[in-house]
Design an enzyme around this catalytic site. Structure first.
Site, mmCIF file in Angstrom:
data_model
loop_
_atom_site.group_PDB
_atom_site.id
_atom_site.type_symbol
_atom_site.label_atom_id
_atom_site.label_comp_id
_atom_site.label_asym_id
_atom_site.label_seq_id
_atom_site.Cartn_x
_atom_site.Cartn_y
_atom_site.Cartn_z
ATOM 1 N N SER A 144 25.119 23.837 15.175
ATOM 2 C CA SER A 144 24.717 22.495 14.756
ATOM 3 C C SER A 144 24.007 22.585 13.419
ATOM 4 O O SER A 144 23.343 23.583 13.120
ATOM 5 C CB SER A 144 23.771 21.868 15.785
ATOM 6 N N TYR A 157 15.451 21.849 20.142
ATOM 7 C CA TYR A 157 16.914 21.967 20.099
ATOM 8 C C TYR A 157 17.351 22.736 18.856
ATOM 9 O O TYR A 157 18.187 23.644 18.933
ATOM 10 C CB TYR A 157 17.530 20.561 20.100
#
Length: 244
Positions: A144, A157
């Site tokens: 990501s 995250y």
């Protein structure tokens, strides 16, 4: 074996209900993929996903897989590879978590880290070794853009994806020259809004192109490569004030 364009005839998805993974599977089935394994926790959603791919003409099977049970990974994935060669392993499992709640409840933060990083390290090593043993194949790992630099809004995250990204790059170096191709994919926010957002279909398109080119890193959208290069070198005091 892969087709003449480097696209897989067989696909193993780790995280079989992932929207990005299923969009990728649909795209590859339309090109060359004939056999698909969807690995994930048994659920109606997993079976529905498999049935949707069968409707497209792919021989699709499901296998019980739990990212949080690393001790089972070698056995589970070993059974898949024992059934026949796998041209592409797509590691697509992960959880976003809830930053505000996870900060207050550390065990929830640990769950995010164990799923996104620890589970992926285990599955990635097992899959990489299996691909190396068969002498060919690709491992594609969904990272990501959040892993490029931790933001206040999602640093739990983001840190898990940063670890996953670094691990994948190192694994790619370790497998270089073995016949195994490793590619890390860094999407922007999926289904968000704005010029840096993306969709599962756009990520699937980028994955296909990356496989054809045997890319090692894929950004989606591509402009993120430039944006993150700038943000990585932004002074921390200024970075804190940016509306990210």
């Amino acid at each position: 074996m892969k087709d003449a364009f480097g696209l897989p005839r067989s696909l193993l998805v780790l995280g079989g209900t992932s929207g990005i993974a299923l969009a990728t599977a649909r795209r590859l089935i339309a090109r060359s993929t004939r056999t698909v394994w969807l690995a994930g926790r048994p659920s109606p959603a997993l079976e529905e996903a498999a049935e949707s791919l069968r409707a497209l003409g792919a021989d699709t099977r499901t296998v019980a897989f739990d990212a949080l049970d690393p001790a089972s990974h070698e056995t589970v994935l070993g059974k898949v590879f024992a059934d026949g060669d796998i041209d592409l392993v797509l590691l697509a499992f992960g959880v976003l978590g809830d930053q505000a709640h996870d900060e207050r409840e550390p065990l929830r933060a640990v769950h995010v880290a164990q799923t996104n990083y620890t589970g992926a390290v285990s599955a990635g090593l097992v899959a990489g070794r299996a691909l190396q043993t068969q002498g060919h194949g690709s491992l594609v790992v969904l990272s990501s853009v959040a892993g490029e630099r931790a933001r206040r809004a999602d640093f739990i995250y983001g840190s898990s994806k940063a670890g996953l990204d670094a691990f994948t790059q190192g694994l790619g170096d370790a497998l270089h020259g073995t016949g195994v191709h490793v590619m890390v994919v860094r999407p922007g926010h999926v289904r968000g809004e704005g010029p840096l957002a993306t969709t599962p279909e756009a990520v699937a398109t980028a994955i296909e192109l990356g496989l054809r080119r045997r890319s090692e890193t894929v950004w989606v959208p591509g402009v993120l490569r430039v944006v993150m290069a700038a943000l990585r070198h932004t002074p921390r005091a200024l970075f804190r004030r940016l509306p990210l």
